[in-house]
Design a protein around this motif. Structure first.
Motif, mmCIF file in Angstrom:
data_model
loop_
_atom_site.group_PDB
_atom_site.id
_atom_site.type_symbol
_atom_site.label_atom_id
_atom_site.label_comp_id
_atom_site.label_asym_id
_atom_site.label_seq_id
_atom_site.Cartn_x
_atom_site.Cartn_y
_atom_site.Cartn_z
ATOM 1 N N VAL A 58 0.839 -1.201 0.000
ATOM 2 C CA VAL A 58 0.000 0.000 0.000
ATOM 3 C C VAL A 58 0.877 1.255 0.000
ATOM 4 C CG1 VAL A 58 -1.761 1.302 1.256
ATOM 5 C CG2 VAL A 58 -1.888 -1.195 1.147
ATOM 6 N N HIS A 59 1.912 1.259 0.837
ATOM 7 C CA HIS A 59 2.861 2.369 0.916
ATOM 8 C C HIS A 59 4.261 1.874 0.584
ATOM 9 C CE1 HIS A 59 -0.297 4.695 2.607
ATOM 10 N NE2 HIS A 59 -0.185 4.274 3.857
ATOM 11 N N LYS A 60 5.144 2.800 0.271
ATOM 12 C CA LYS A 60 6.560 2.505 0.098
ATOM 13 C C LYS A 60 7.332 3.197 1.211
ATOM 14 C CE LYS A 60 6.259 2.061 -4.923
ATOM 15 N NZ LYS A 60 6.782 2.498 -6.240
ATOM 16 N N ILE A 66 13.380 -3.115 2.230
ATOM 17 C CA ILE A 66 12.618 -4.325 2.529
ATOM 18 C C ILE A 66 13.034 -5.361 1.502
ATOM 19 C CG2 ILE A 66 10.341 -5.369 2.779
ATOM 20 C CD1 ILE A 66 9.217 -2.599 3.349
ATOM 21 N N THR A 67 13.480 -6.524 1.960
ATOM 22 C CA THR A 67 13.908 -7.571 1.037
ATOM 23 C C THR A 67 13.082 -8.831 1.238
ATOM 24 O OG1 THR A 67 15.615 -8.401 2.565
ATOM 25 C CG2 THR A 67 16.277 -6.697 0.982
ATOM 26 N N LYS A 71 16.237 -10.298 -1.908
ATOM 27 C CA LYS A 71 16.128 -9.362 -3.022
ATOM 28 C C LYS A 71 15.267 -8.164 -2.620
ATOM 29 C CE LYS A 71 16.421 -13.168 -6.344
ATOM 30 N NZ LYS A 71 15.719 -13.907 -7.430
ATOM 31 N N PRO A 72 15.706 -6.943 -2.939
ATOM 32 C CA PRO A 72 14.938 -5.754 -2.554
ATOM 33 C C PRO A 72 13.537 -5.762 -3.160
ATOM 34 C CG PRO A 72 17.140 -5.141 -3.283
ATOM 35 C CD PRO A 72 16.968 -6.596 -3.622
ATOM 36 N N LEU A 73 12.566 -5.310 -2.363
ATOM 37 C CA LEU A 73 11.183 -5.218 -2.814
ATOM 38 C C LEU A 73 10.831 -3.769 -3.122
ATOM 39 C CD1 LEU A 73 9.255 -7.479 -0.272
ATOM 40 C CD2 LEU A 73 10.109 -8.101 -2.530
ATOM 41 N N ASN A 74 9.986 -3.593 -4.112
ATOM 42 C CA ASN A 74 9.477 -2.258 -4.425
ATOM 43 C C ASN A 74 8.101 -2.413 -5.045
ATOM 44 O OD1 ASN A 74 9.426 0.530 -4.669
ATOM 45 N ND2 ASN A 74 10.422 0.524 -6.668
ATOM 46 N N ALA A 76 4.440 -2.074 -6.338
ATOM 47 C CA ALA A 76 3.660 -0.955 -6.849
ATOM 48 C C ALA A 76 2.224 -0.989 -6.357
ATOM 49 C CB ALA A 76 3.688 -0.954 -8.381
ATOM 50 N N SER A 77 1.784 -2.159 -5.827
ATOM 51 C CA SER A 77 0.391 -2.301 -5.418
ATOM 52 C C SER A 77 0.245 -3.518 -4.509
ATOM 53 C CB SER A 77 -0.509 -2.489 -6.650
ATOM 54 O OG SER A 77 -0.226 -3.743 -7.256
ATOM 55 N N PRO A 78 -0.867 -3.591 -3.764
ATOM 56 C CA PRO A 78 -1.131 -4.793 -2.968
ATOM 57 C C PRO A 78 -1.234 -6.055 -3.820
ATOM 58 C CG PRO A 78 -2.480 -2.978 -2.199
ATOM 59 C CD PRO A 78 -1.818 -2.503 -3.473
ATOM 60 N N ARG A 79 -1.739 -5.934 -5.040
ATOM 61 C CA ARG A 79 -1.839 -7.112 -5.905
ATOM 62 C C ARG A 79 -0.453 -7.671 -6.214
ATOM 63 N NH1 ARG A 79 -5.828 -9.761 -8.912
ATOM 64 N NH2 ARG A 79 -4.818 -11.658 -9.663
ATOM 65 N N GLU A 80 0.516 -6.792 -6.415
ATOM 66 C CA GLU A 80 1.880 -7.247 -6.682
ATOM 67 C C GLU A 80 2.460 -7.959 -5.457
ATOM 68 O OE1 GLU A 80 6.161 -5.421 -8.193
ATOM 69 O OE2 GLU A 80 4.317 -4.250 -8.454
ATOM 70 N N ALA A 81 2.170 -7.437 -4.267
ATOM 71 C CA ALA A 81 2.615 -8.105 -3.041
ATOM 72 C C ALA A 81 1.979 -9.488 -2.930
ATOM 73 C CB ALA A 81 2.265 -7.255 -1.817
ATOM 74 N N ALA A 82 0.694 -9.569 -3.243
ATOM 75 C CA ALA A 82 -0.002 -10.857 -3.193
ATOM 76 C C ALA A 82 0.595 -11.841 -4.197
ATOM 77 C CB ALA A 82 -1.493 -10.657 -3.456
ATOM 78 N N ASP A 83 0.961 -11.352 -5.372
ATOM 79 C CA ASP A 83 1.568 -12.215 -6.384
ATOM 80 C C ASP A 83 2.910 -12.768 -5.927
ATOM 81 O OD1 ASP A 83 -0.588 -11.826 -8.044
ATOM 82 O OD2 ASP A 83 0.363 -10.270 -9.259
ATOM 83 N N HIS A 84 3.567 -12.067 -4.997
ATOM 84 C CA HIS A 84 4.834 -12.541 -4.435
ATOM 85 C C HIS A 84 4.624 -13.417 -3.198
ATOM 86 C CE1 HIS A 84 6.755 -9.604 -7.090
ATOM 87 N NE2 HIS A 84 7.912 -10.125 -6.763
ATOM 88 N N GLY A 85 3.364 -13.674 -2.854
ATOM 89 C CA GLY A 85 3.087 -14.573 -1.738
ATOM 90 C C GLY A 85 2.917 -13.904 -0.395
ATOM 91 N N ILE A 86 2.641 -12.587 -0.386
ATOM 92 C CA ILE A 86 2.380 -11.877 0.869
ATOM 93 C C ILE A 86 0.881 -11.611 0.954
ATOM 94 C CG2 ILE A 86 2.842 -9.809 2.232
ATOM 95 C CD1 ILE A 86 5.523 -9.586 0.800
ATOM 96 N N ALA A 87 0.218 -12.272 1.875
ATOM 97 C CA ALA A 87 -1.238 -12.163 2.003
ATOM 98 C C ALA A 87 -1.596 -11.491 3.316
ATOM 99 C CB ALA A 87 -1.877 -13.554 1.942
ATOM 100 N N THR A 88 -2.496 -10.520 3.256
ATOM 101 C CA THR A 88 -2.949 -9.810 4.450
ATOM 102 C C THR A 88 -4.402 -10.147 4.725
ATOM 103 O OG1 THR A 88 -1.433 -7.977 3.967
ATOM 104 C CG2 THR A 88 -3.206 -7.549 5.533
ATOM 105 N N VAL A 89 -4.662 -10.581 5.956
ATOM 106 C CA VAL A 89 -6.024 -10.880 6.392
ATOM 107 C C VAL A 89 -6.387 -9.878 7.477
ATOM 108 C CG1 VAL A 89 -7.558 -12.570 7.459
ATOM 109 C CG2 VAL A 89 -5.794 -13.326 5.856
ATOM 110 N N HIS A 90 -7.392 -9.060 7.207
ATOM 111 C CA HIS A 90 -7.763 -8.007 8.140
ATOM 112 C C HIS A 90 -8.727 -8.529 9.204
ATOM 113 C CE1 HIS A 90 -5.551 -4.922 6.015
ATOM 114 N NE2 HIS A 90 -6.015 -5.423 4.882
ATOM 115 N N GLN A 91 -9.097 -7.668 10.108
ATOM 116 C CA GLN A 91 -9.790 -8.070 11.326
ATOM 117 C C GLN A 91 -11.039 -8.912 11.077
ATOM 118 O OE1 GLN A 91 -10.243 -4.906 14.149
ATOM 119 N NE2 GLN A 91 -11.921 -5.884 15.208
#
Length: 269
Positions: A58-60, A66-67, A71-74, A76-91
């Motif tokens: 969401v933010h940079k 952040i690696t 490998k450094p991460l950058n 551009a969007s939550p979808r890109e983070a999800a594609d890399h296997g980072i999933a966020t589950v909210h309350q």
């Protein structure tokens, strides 16, 4: 999917975040490892939400790195983070109350089948996979994929969201206050699911202000106060009272973060 248990997946090194002249995070250093639960603790407004937004795209960061897998991460969007296997589950699990369990599980990634020349949503496949995935996490009373998500308990919604993340290849599971609005029995279910995710080799970031829940599942703990890490320690190194005292030492940043979000929403409008 095979996981290298104990290997560092995500690393934050000297991460700072500012919104204009306002400094929100200061020199954050963390390591998140496979098969480990990192409990990120802090009172409301301590900066936990900003850490989540950095990791989920969401933010940079304003500075620092952040690696992932070295490998450094950058993102551009939550979808890109999800594609890399980072999933966020909210309350509340990020589920859709008026959708069926199967449809909510696959929203945006629906299985299809051919009917003549047309592709149509494959309801049976979606329902079968969703029910099995949730049951694999110990929620055995869910048997009907056509059941509306709105009829599930808070713990069951969390289980559905976590099972969905794992099914779609999550390696890092970020849980944002997953037990905050739950009763004792439902919270216990969620904590069992967290332990199951850890057993499967996922790296879990468990964000909470409830010390007892953190101590029940945590391997590694970091306490945030006013956007900085006040203490970083392993399981068994501090008592419940010591952790509570640490958390109580931080003045709340809730008003500050709310003001920042309001200003950002105004700019987006």
């Amino acid at each position: 999917m095979a996981f290298d248990m104990g290997a560092t997946i995500l690393s934050l090194q000297g991460v700072n975040k500012s919104f204009g002249p306002i400094d929100v995070l200061h020199d954050i250093n963390l390591e998140i490892r496979a098969g480990e639960v990192l409990c990120l603790l802090g009172d409301n407004g301590a900066g936990k939400s900003t850490v989540i937004r950095l990791l989920s795209g969401v933010h940079k960061p304003s500075s620092g790195t952040i690696t992932m897998d070295g490998k450094p991460l950058n993102f551009a969007s939550p979808r890109e983070a999800a594609d890399h296997g980072i999933a966020t589950v909210h309350q509340f699990g990020g589920t859709f109350p008026l959708m069926s369990i199967g449809r909510s599980f696959f929203v945006g990634r629906e299985p299809v089948r051919w009917v003549g020349p047309f592709k149509v949503y494959d309801r049976k496949t979606a329902n079968d996979i969703a029910v099995k995935a949730v049951q694999n996490f110990g929620i055995t009373r869910i048997e009907d994929g056509d059941r509306l998500v709105g009829g599930l308990s808070g713990g069951e919604r969390q289980a559905l969201a976590i099972a969905r993340a794992v099914h779609f290849g999550a390696r890092v599971l970020i849980l944002d206050e997953p037990t905050a609005a739950l009763g004792v029995k439902q919270a216990t279910h969620v904590l069992r699911i967290v332990n199951e995710a850890k057993r499967r080799g996922l790296a879990v970031i468990f964000i909470t202000h409830q010390v007892m829940h953190a101590m029940a599942v945590g391997d590694h703990f970091a306490v945030l106060i006013r956007g900085a890490i006040a203490s970083d320690f392993k399981k068994g190194e501090k008592t419940r009272e010591e952790i509570t005292d640490l958390m109580a030492g931080g003045a709340s940043m809730a008003t500050l973060e709310a003001e920042i979000e309001s200003n950002m929403a105004g700019h987006d409008a």
